[in-house]
Motif scaffolding. Structure first.
Motif, PDB file in Angstrom:
ATOM      1  N   ILE A  23     -75.235 -71.209 -39.315  1.00  0.00           N
ATOM      2  CA  ILE A  23     -74.433 -72.339 -38.849  1.00  0.00           C
ATOM      3  C   ILE A  23     -72.971 -72.086 -39.175  1.00  0.00           C
ATOM      4  CG2 ILE A  23     -73.980 -74.818 -39.132  1.00  0.00           C
ATOM      5  CD1 ILE A  23     -76.901 -75.141 -40.015  1.00  0.00           C
ATOM      6  N   TYR A  24     -72.094 -72.446 -38.246  1.00  0.00           N
ATOM      7  CA  TYR A  24     -70.651 -72.355 -38.452  1.00  0.00           C
ATOM      8  C   TYR A  24     -70.017 -73.681 -38.045  1.00  0.00           C
ATOM      9  CZ  TYR A  24     -71.359 -67.301 -38.776  1.00  0.00           C
ATOM     10  OH  TYR A  24     -71.779 -66.048 -39.152  1.00  0.00           O
ATOM     11  N   PHE A  25     -69.422 -74.368 -39.004  1.00  0.00           N
ATOM     12  CA  PHE A  25     -68.813 -75.661 -38.723  1.00  0.00           C
ATOM     13  C   PHE A  25     -67.349 -75.701 -39.132  1.00  0.00           C
ATOM     14  CE2 PHE A  25     -73.105 -78.044 -39.165  1.00  0.00           C
ATOM     15  CZ  PHE A  25     -73.323 -77.965 -37.795  1.00  0.00           C
ATOM     16  N   MET A  26     -66.560 -76.422 -38.332  1.00  0.00           N
ATOM     17  CA  MET A  26     -65.200 -76.783 -38.726  1.00  0.00           C
ATOM     18  C   MET A  26     -65.276 -78.180 -39.311  1.00  0.00           C
ATOM     19  SD  MET A  26     -63.117 -75.334 -35.426  1.00  0.00           S
ATOM     20  CE  MET A  26     -64.634 -75.118 -34.469  1.00  0.00           C
ATOM     21  N   ILE A  27     -64.911 -78.301 -40.590  1.00  0.00           N
ATOM     22  CA  ILE A  27     -64.975 -79.588 -41.270  1.00  0.00           C
ATOM     23  C   ILE A  27     -63.721 -79.783 -42.119  1.00  0.00           C
ATOM     24  CG2 ILE A  27     -67.504 -79.621 -41.351  1.00  0.00           C
ATOM     25  CD1 ILE A  27     -67.372 -78.740 -44.252  1.00  0.00           C
ATOM     26  N   GLN A  28     -63.555 -80.964 -42.647  1.00  0.00           N
ATOM     27  CA  GLN A  28     -62.405 -81.258 -43.493  1.00  0.00           C
ATOM     28  C   GLN A  28     -62.426 -80.374 -44.730  1.00  0.00           C
ATOM     29  OE1 GLN A  28     -61.989 -85.419 -44.339  1.00  0.00           O
ATOM     30  NE2 GLN A  28     -60.411 -85.110 -45.897  1.00  0.00           N
ATOM     31  N   TYR A  29     -61.269 -79.827 -45.091  1.00  0.00           N
ATOM     32  CA  TYR A  29     -61.183 -78.879 -46.202  1.00  0.00           C
ATOM     33  C   TYR A  29     -61.649 -79.490 -47.521  1.00  0.00           C
ATOM     34  CZ  TYR A  29     -59.192 -75.491 -49.479  1.00  0.00           C
ATOM     35  OH  TYR A  29     -59.024 -74.581 -50.490  1.00  0.00           O
ATOM     36  N   GLU A  30     -61.289 -80.737 -47.783  1.00  0.00           N
ATOM     37  CA  GLU A  30     -61.680 -81.393 -49.032  1.00  0.00           C
ATOM     38  C   GLU A  30     -63.198 -81.520 -49.139  1.00  0.00           C
ATOM     39  OE1 GLU A  30     -59.731 -82.115 -51.636  1.00  0.00           O
ATOM     40  OE2 GLU A  30     -58.156 -81.133 -50.478  1.00  0.00           O
ATOM     41  N   VAL A  31     -63.854 -81.781 -48.022  1.00  0.00           N
ATOM     42  CA  VAL A  31     -65.312 -81.875 -48.003  1.00  0.00           C
ATOM     43  C   VAL A  31     -65.924 -80.499 -48.240  1.00  0.00           C
ATOM     44  CG1 VAL A  31     -67.326 -82.364 -46.550  1.00  0.00           C
ATOM     45  CG2 VAL A  31     -65.344 -83.894 -46.505  1.00  0.00           C
ATOM     46  N   ALA A  32     -65.346 -79.489 -47.617  1.00  0.00           N
ATOM     47  CA  ALA A  32     -65.853 -78.121 -47.772  1.00  0.00           C
ATOM     48  C   ALA A  32     -65.783 -77.658 -49.224  1.00  0.00           C
ATOM     49  CB  ALA A  32     -65.058 -77.171 -46.888  1.00  0.00           C
ATOM     50  N   LYS A  33     -64.722 -78.039 -49.925  1.00  0.00           N
ATOM     51  CA  LYS A  33     -64.588 -77.662 -51.331  1.00  0.00           C
ATOM     52  C   LYS A  33     -65.712 -78.269 -52.168  1.00  0.00           C
ATOM     53  CE  LYS A  33     -60.242 -78.824 -52.106  1.00  0.00           C
ATOM     54  NZ  LYS A  33     -58.950 -78.973 -52.827  1.00  0.00           N
ATOM     55  N   LYS A  34     -66.117 -79.475 -51.820  1.00  0.00           N
ATOM     56  CA  LYS A  34     -67.177 -80.146 -52.576  1.00  0.00           C
ATOM     57  C   LYS A  34     -68.541 -79.517 -52.317  1.00  0.00           C
ATOM     58  CE  LYS A  34     -64.965 -84.702 -52.783  1.00  0.00           C
ATOM     59  NZ  LYS A  34     -65.062 -86.131 -52.374  1.00  0.00           N
ATOM     60  N   ILE A  35     -68.849 -79.244 -51.072  1.00  0.00           N
ATOM     61  CA  ILE A  35     -70.195 -78.752 -50.768  1.00  0.00           C
ATOM     62  C   ILE A  35     -70.379 -77.279 -51.129  1.00  0.00           C
ATOM     63  CG2 ILE A  35     -70.488 -80.461 -48.949  1.00  0.00           C
ATOM     64  CD1 ILE A  35     -70.087 -78.278 -46.887  1.00  0.00           C
ATOM     65  N   SER A  36     -69.274 -76.544 -51.281  1.00  0.00           N
ATOM     66  CA  SER A  36     -69.374 -75.115 -51.618  1.00  0.00           C
ATOM     67  C   SER A  36     -69.072 -74.831 -53.084  1.00  0.00           C
ATOM     68  CB  SER A  36     -68.413 -74.292 -50.744  1.00  0.00           C
ATOM     69  OG  SER A  36     -67.066 -74.652 -51.013  1.00  0.00           O
ATOM     70  N   ALA A  37     -68.797 -75.889 -53.861  1.00  0.00           N
ATOM     71  CA  ALA A  37     -68.376 -75.718 -55.259  1.00  0.00           C
ATOM     72  C   ALA A  37     -69.450 -75.070 -56.125  1.00  0.00           C
ATOM     73  CB  ALA A  37     -67.988 -77.070 -55.843  1.00  0.00           C
ATOM     74  N   VAL A  92     -71.198 -74.253 -59.947  1.00  0.00           N
ATOM     75  CA  VAL A  92     -71.503 -75.014 -61.155  1.00  0.00           C
ATOM     76  C   VAL A  92     -70.333 -74.928 -62.135  1.00  0.00           C
ATOM     77  CG1 VAL A  92     -72.697 -73.031 -62.191  1.00  0.00           C
ATOM     78  CG2 VAL A  92     -73.180 -75.357 -63.013  1.00  0.00           C
ATOM     79  N   GLY A  93     -69.973 -76.048 -62.721  1.00  0.00           N
ATOM     80  CA  GLY A  93     -68.863 -76.095 -63.667  1.00  0.00           C
ATOM     81  C   GLY A  93     -67.546 -76.497 -63.051  1.00  0.00           C
ATOM     82  N   SER A  94     -67.452 -76.408 -61.716  1.00  0.00           N
ATOM     83  CA  SER A  94     -66.228 -76.789 -61.029  1.00  0.00           C
ATOM     84  C   SER A  94     -66.078 -78.308 -61.016  1.00  0.00           C
ATOM     85  CB  SER A  94     -66.255 -76.258 -59.590  1.00  0.00           C
ATOM     86  OG  SER A  94     -65.299 -76.912 -58.777  1.00  0.00           O
ATOM     87  N   LYS A  95     -64.834 -78.781 -60.952  1.00  0.00           N
ATOM     88  CA  LYS A  95     -64.615 -80.225 -60.886  1.00  0.00           C
ATOM     89  C   LYS A  95     -65.104 -80.803 -59.558  1.00  0.00           C
ATOM     90  CE  LYS A  95     -59.822 -80.016 -59.166  1.00  0.00           C
ATOM     91  NZ  LYS A  95     -58.417 -80.449 -59.423  1.00  0.00           N
ATOM     92  N   PHE A  96     -65.302 -79.936 -58.574  1.00  0.00           N
ATOM     93  CA  PHE A  96     -65.793 -80.384 -57.266  1.00  0.00           C
ATOM     94  C   PHE A  96     -67.321 -80.352 -57.172  1.00  0.00           C
ATOM     95  CE2 PHE A  96     -61.551 -78.534 -56.360  1.00  0.00           C
ATOM     96  CZ  PHE A  96     -60.921 -79.686 -55.901  1.00  0.00           C
ATOM     97  N   ASN A 103     -72.563 -79.110 -65.218  1.00  0.00           N
ATOM     98  CA  ASN A 103     -72.730 -77.793 -65.840  1.00  0.00           C
ATOM     99  C   ASN A 103     -74.155 -77.259 -65.738  1.00  0.00           C
ATOM    100  OD1 ASN A 103     -70.595 -79.320 -68.087  1.00  0.00           O
ATOM    101  ND2 ASN A 103     -69.943 -77.492 -66.978  1.00  0.00           N
ATOM    102  N   ILE A 104     -74.978 -77.947 -64.970  1.00  0.00           N
ATOM    103  CA  ILE A 104     -76.377 -77.552 -64.811  1.00  0.00           C
ATOM    104  C   ILE A 104     -76.593 -76.936 -63.430  1.00  0.00           C
ATOM    105  CG2 ILE A 104     -78.772 -78.380 -64.796  1.00  0.00           C
ATOM    106  CD1 ILE A 104     -77.363 -78.477 -67.508  1.00  0.00           C
ATOM    107  N   THR A 105     -77.252 -75.803 -63.399  1.00  0.00           N
ATOM    108  CA  THR A 105     -77.474 -75.089 -62.145  1.00  0.00           C
ATOM    109  C   THR A 105     -78.561 -75.749 -61.302  1.00  0.00           C
ATOM    110  OG1 THR A 105     -79.190 -73.634 -63.023  1.00  0.00           O
ATOM    111  CG2 THR A 105     -76.891 -72.922 -63.303  1.00  0.00           C
ATOM    112  N   ILE A 106     -78.625 -75.359 -60.043  1.00  0.00           N
ATOM    113  CA  ILE A 106     -79.655 -75.885 -59.153  1.00  0.00           C
ATOM    114  C   ILE A 106     -81.041 -75.481 -59.645  1.00  0.00           C
ATOM    115  CG2 ILE A 106     -80.565 -75.839 -56.794  1.00  0.00           C
ATOM    116  CD1 ILE A 106     -77.734 -75.349 -55.818  1.00  0.00           C
TER     117      ILE A 106
END
Length: 273
Positions: A134-148, A150-154, A249-252
């Protein structure tokens, strides 16, 4: 270049329409997607048809869903007798399995409306076995959250829920002026690849979401406190999970461990709506 604006189609704000009109970005997209002649592409929201117009040349079949009645008519007329099959429907109500059954596996692409982008991504989750990538164009702020990571603030619930199903990678940013009308936010092009890394048919997804949501509802607390009503400290030790860490801080994999233990040993004594 743009089949929509030549016909002066009236834009509909209710549909969150921001059409991609930058040919340089489209060329960049083609480079990353690397379409092959044997591919079947499913485009969500063709809009003005800029991407469709170029992509369909490189692939076997181009399948398109477009909710806007006027744009649907324009696209239908423009792509008449070409390898483009267009559906005038709401993607969230689209019968994916029935209408695309002769084209699996499909490659999915789309410039998603900002207000329902997450809903559309979760819609795709239902058909993972039928999708190659899948290839999507989405809002950058949303992309940072879904691709963050573990340990990231996002890193949060969305990161975990979607990364359970996909390997997610931001490929490149797209500025507002690449779209019409010009949005007030930056966008980006994101790749989603269904993965079996964490996928487990024995994992109860309802329980998984319950545990992750509970942990993040008290994000500032450490696990032994945020999940104290579900697990005691001995269970964390048994599963080799540090209960002094916070939810982010917990992994999937560790959330999967907690879920399996919960489903097997605790759920029978606990009712969840």
């Amino acid at each position: 270049m743009n089949i929509c604006f030549k016909k002066k189609i009236k834009l509909k704000k209710s549909l969150g329409q921001n059409f991609l009109v930058d040919i340089k970005i489209i060329e960049k997209i083609l480079k990353y997607v690397s379409p092959k002649m044997h591919d079947n592409f499913f485009e969500i929201g063709a809009g003005s048809g800029c991407l469709t117009k170029i992509l369909h040349i490189y692939v076997k079949n181009m399948l398109v869903v477009e909710i806007d009645d006027n744009l649907y008519k324009l696209l239908k007329n423009y792509f008449f007798k070409k390898n483009v099959n267009i559906f005038n429907e709401n993607i969230l109500k689209f019968n994916f399995k029935k209408k695309l059954k002769n084209y699996f596996p499909v490659r999915v692409i789309g410039n998603l409306p900002y207000n329902i982008s997450i809903e559309i991504i979760f819609y795709c989750v239902k058909f993972l076995k039928k999708i190659k990538d899948i290839y999507f164009m989405i809002q950058y702020e949303v992309a940072k959250k879904i691709s963050a990571n573990v340990g990231s603030k996002f890193y949060g619930k969305l990161s975990i829920f979607l990364q359970y199903y996909f390997k997610i990678k931001i490929l490149f940013k797209i500025g507002p002026r690449s779209f019409y009308p010009v949005p007030k936010v930056n966008s980006c092009f994101v790749k989603f690849v269904p993965t079996n890394k964490f996928f487990d048919n024995n994992l109860n997804i309802k329980h998984f979401k319950y545990i992750v949501s509970t942990a993040f509802s008290k994000r500032r607390k450490i696990l032994k406190n945020s999940l104290s009503e579900i697990f005691n400290k001995n269970i964390f030790l048994k599963l080799n999970i540090n209960s002094s860490l916070r939810a982010q801080n917990i992994t999937i994999i560790e959330y999967c461990k907690l879920t399996k233990y919960f489903s097997k040993n605790i759920f029978k004594n606990l009712y969840i709506n």
